[in-house]
Design an enzyme around this catalytic site. Structure first.
Site, PDB file in Angstrom:
ATOM      1  N   SER A 205       0.836  -1.210   0.000  1.00 23.65           N
ATOM      2  CA  SER A 205       0.000   0.000   0.000  1.00 23.65           C
ATOM      3  C   SER A 205       0.867   1.254   0.000  1.00 23.65           C
ATOM      4  O   SER A 205       1.974   1.252   0.555  1.00 23.65           O
ATOM      5  CB  SER A 205      -0.882  -0.012   1.252  1.00 23.65           C
ATOM      6  OG  SER A 205      -1.433   1.262   1.480  1.00 23.65           O
TER       7      SER A 205
ATOM      8  N   TYR B 172      -2.348  -0.588  10.035  1.00 22.06           N
ATOM      9  CA  TYR B 172      -2.552  -1.100   8.674  1.00 22.06           C
ATOM     10  C   TYR B 172      -1.256  -0.958   7.876  1.00 22.06           C
ATOM     11  O   TYR B 172      -0.774  -1.911   7.267  1.00 22.06           O
ATOM     12  CB  TYR B 172      -3.694  -0.328   7.999  1.00 22.06           C
ATOM     13  CG  TYR B 172      -3.802  -0.605   6.521  1.00 22.06           C
ATOM     14  CD1 TYR B 172      -4.203  -1.857   6.049  1.00 22.06           C
ATOM     15  CD2 TYR B 172      -3.484   0.375   5.577  1.00 22.06           C
ATOM     16  CE1 TYR B 172      -4.284  -2.118   4.678  1.00 22.06           C
ATOM     17  CE2 TYR B 172      -3.567   0.121   4.215  1.00 22.06           C
ATOM     18  CZ  TYR B 172      -3.963  -1.121   3.769  1.00 22.06           C
ATOM     19  OH  TYR B 172      -4.036  -1.382   2.426  1.00 22.06           O
TER      20      TYR B 172
HETATM   21  N1  LIG Z   1      -8.433  -0.238  -2.753  1.00 16.56           N
HETATM   22  C1  LIG Z   1      -7.363   0.504  -2.463  1.00 16.56           C
HETATM   23  O1  LIG Z   1      -7.346   1.722  -2.696  1.00 16.56           O
HETATM   24  C2  LIG Z   1      -6.131  -0.120  -1.869  1.00 16.56           C
HETATM   25  C3  LIG Z   1      -5.026   0.709  -1.634  1.00 16.56           C
HETATM   26  C4  LIG Z   1      -3.868   0.143  -1.094  1.00 16.56           C
HETATM   27  C5  LIG Z   1      -3.811  -1.212  -0.822  1.00 16.56           C
HETATM   28  N2  LIG Z   1      -4.901  -2.000  -1.033  1.00 16.56           N
HETATM   29  C6  LIG Z   1      -4.795  -3.434  -0.742  1.00 16.56           C
HETATM   30  O2  LIG Z   1      -5.205  -4.171  -1.877  1.00 16.56           O
HETATM   31  C7  LIG Z   1      -5.846  -5.376  -1.489  1.00 16.56           C
HETATM   32  C8  LIG Z   1      -7.225  -5.465  -2.103  1.00 16.56           C
HETATM   33  O3  LIG Z   1      -7.972  -4.324  -1.664  1.00 16.56           O
HETATM   34  P1  LIG Z   1      -9.501  -4.130  -2.012  1.00 16.56           P
HETATM   35  O4  LIG Z   1      -9.722  -2.667  -2.103  1.00 16.56           O
HETATM   36  O5  LIG Z   1      -9.895  -5.030  -3.129  1.00 16.56           O
HETATM   37  O6  LIG Z   1     -10.135  -4.631  -0.630  1.00 16.56           O
HETATM   38  P2  LIG Z   1     -11.409  -5.549  -0.346  1.00 16.56           P
HETATM   39  O7  LIG Z   1     -11.654  -5.475   1.115  1.00 16.56           O
HETATM   40  O8  LIG Z   1     -12.532  -5.187  -1.270  1.00 16.56           O
HETATM   41  O9  LIG Z   1     -10.892  -7.000  -0.749  1.00 16.56           O
HETATM   42  C9  LIG Z   1     -10.234  -7.866   0.143  1.00 16.56           C
HETATM   43  C10 LIG Z   1     -10.965  -9.199   0.125  1.00 16.56           C
HETATM   44  O10 LIG Z   1     -10.221 -10.101   0.939  1.00 16.56           O
HETATM   45  C11 LIG Z   1     -11.124 -10.865   1.705  1.00 16.56           C
HETATM   46  N3  LIG Z   1     -10.424 -11.276   2.926  1.00 16.56           N
HETATM   47  C12 LIG Z   1     -10.014 -10.479   3.964  1.00 16.56           C
HETATM   48  N4  LIG Z   1      -9.413 -11.211   4.914  1.00 16.56           N
HETATM   49  C13 LIG Z   1      -9.419 -12.499   4.457  1.00 16.56           C
HETATM   50  C14 LIG Z   1      -8.934 -13.722   4.987  1.00 16.56           C
HETATM   51  N5  LIG Z   1      -8.347 -13.784   6.187  1.00 16.56           N
HETATM   52  N6  LIG Z   1      -9.116 -14.856   4.255  1.00 16.56           N
HETATM   53  C15 LIG Z   1      -9.708 -14.814   3.052  1.00 16.56           C
HETATM   54  N7  LIG Z   1     -10.212 -13.677   2.494  1.00 16.56           N
HETATM   55  C16 LIG Z   1     -10.062 -12.540   3.199  1.00 16.56           C
HETATM   56  C17 LIG Z   1     -12.298  -9.951   1.999  1.00 16.56           C
HETATM   57  O11 LIG Z   1     -13.492 -10.653   2.255  1.00 16.56           O
HETATM   58  C18 LIG Z   1     -12.379  -9.128   0.701  1.00 16.56           C
HETATM   59  O12 LIG Z   1     -13.315  -9.681  -0.201  1.00 16.56           O
HETATM   60  C19 LIG Z   1      -5.831  -5.368   0.042  1.00 16.56           C
HETATM   61  O13 LIG Z   1      -4.694  -6.079   0.465  1.00 16.56           O
HETATM   62  C20 LIG Z   1      -5.696  -3.898   0.386  1.00 16.56           C
HETATM   63  O14 LIG Z   1      -5.098  -3.727   1.650  1.00 16.56           O
HETATM   64  C21 LIG Z   1      -6.058  -1.481  -1.578  1.00 16.56           C
END
Ligand SMILES: NC(=O)c1ccc[n+]([C@@H]2O[C@H](COP(=O)([O-])OP(=O)(O)OC[C@H]3O[C@@H](n4cnc5c(N)ncnc54)[C@H](O)[C@@H]3O)[C@@H](O)[C@H]2O)c1
Length: 321
Positions: free
Chosen positions: A128, A153
């Site tokens: 991130s 985080y």
């Molecule tokens: N969206 C953003 O702007 C952003 C920015 C920086 C980093 N990220 C990172 O990118 C990744 C995806 O983000 P996103 O926006 O799609 O988030 P999101 O929350 O929509 O997707 C994450 C998915 O992982 C699943 N999950 C969480 N813990 C779990 C576990 N222990 N076992 C199995 N499944 C699990 C959740 O149910 C969810 O569907 C994450 O790692 C997030 O930290 C996202």
């Protein structure tokens, strides 16, 4: 090629899975469908993937060590893409234990499963922009120091990068960490500002604007992020340990995002100005030159194009005329 996508019912995971399948690959997706936000939204995203013959969906928690190891051993994946995590800076202030479980224990399980697979897959994982913490030198570059996270985080995401380094060094596992910068677009996340603002503006409510609106974000459209993730899984010539910024390389004032959103919704947003929230950073801005060079990464979507696409999807999903 065959890929494992963790967090396949999530915002980025569903979009990445769809693109890989459209490109002719096979995808196994896992997700635990936790209730951090609407489970129905996760089910609806997953329903986009389930009918595709090249997709296999499994409800599984990352921390189920035996099941994950067996899955990775059985399929001989070409790549594993770990997008499952507890996301959100603000939630980590009050709920640190969830981050320990999914982001640290869960990530360790993924590393172990990949380490023991024969042949080992390439591991691509979500880091991130928050790892840059309170850094003030803009744009953020992968070579900048990242030793001062200001939320748990961010600390777990930086820990993932360090854990990946160890596994690359000790076990020869090829790892690619992706520092995403504020991703938005269709099928987005209900806890993120653009979704929250859209919801409140449509309800005729004032929106909560933190740091009195004095924030800058490198908003990155999901299709551009997907291109970078897919390239990370498929590109040749990568080193055993890589970290890339995936952003739009164009930081926007929050107030410009709000007025673009208001225009797309045909409304003038009312605002409640509030102080900075703990854990939040004032500005993010990605130097993407490394990803351009090694992944041929080329984000093309300005917010003037991406925000109306998000609004169109949001209204369609919620049945708003
Ligand atoms: N969206 C953003 O702007 C952003 C920015 C920086 C980093 N990220 C990172 O990118 C990744 C995806 O983000 P996103 O926006 O799609 O988030 P999101 O929350 O929509 O997707 C994450 C998915 O992982 C699943 N999950 C969480 N813990 C779990 C576990 N222990 N076992 C199995 N499944 C699990 C959740 O149910 C969810 O569907 C994450 O790692 C997030 O930290 C996202």
């Amino acid at each position: 090629m065959k890929y494992l996508i963790t967090g396949a019912a999530g915002f980025i995971g569903m979009n990445v899975s769809k693109k890989l399948i459209a490109d002719g690959h096979e995808v196994v997706g896992i997700d635990n469908f936790n209730d951090y936000y609407s489970v129905q939204l996760k089910r609806d995203r997953h329903a986009e993937l389930e009918p595709l013959p090249a997709y296999t969906g499994i409800e599984l928690d990352l921390r189920d060590v035996d099941a994950l190891k067996a899955l990775v051993a059985e399929h001989a994946f070409d790549g594993v893409c770990n997008l499952a995590a507890q996301a959100g800076v603000r939630y980590s202030i009050e709920h640190p234990e969830v981050y320990q479980k999914s982001n640290l224990e869960g990530f360790l399980t993924v590393l172990e499963a990949c380490r023991h697979a024969d042949p080992q897959p390439r591991l691509v994982y979500a880091s991130s922009s928050s790892v840059y913490g309170g850094n003030t030198k803009l744009p953020f570059s992968e070579s900048d120091p990242v030793n001062t996270p200001i939320s748990l985080y961010a600390a777990t995401k930086r820990a993932n990068e360090l854990m990946a380094h160890t596994y690359s060094h000790l076990y020869g596992l090829q790892t690619v960490g992706l520092r995403f910068f504020t991703v938005y677009g269709p099928w987005g996340r209900p806890d993120m500002a653009m979704w929250l603002f859209t919801k409140d503006i449509l309800a005729g409510k004032p929106i909560n604007v933190f740091n009195n609106g004095d924030m800058q974000r490198d908003f990155t459209f999901v299709d551009d992020i997907v291109q970078g993730v897919v390239a990370s899984l498929t590109a040749d010539g990568l080193a055993p340990y890589e970290i890339f910024n995936l952003g739009n390389n164009n930081t926007e004032q929050l107030m410009d995002m709000i007025s673009t959103l208001g225009a797309a919704l045909g409304a003038k947003p009312e605002m409640t100005m509030l102080p900075m929230q703990p854990g939040d950073v004032a500005a993010t801005y990605a130097d993407i030159s490394l990803a351009v060079e090694k992944l041929n990464f080329s984000p093309t979507t300005p917010i003037s194009v991406g925000i109306p696409k998000f609004v169109e999807w949001y209204k369609g999903y919620h049945g708003i005329a």
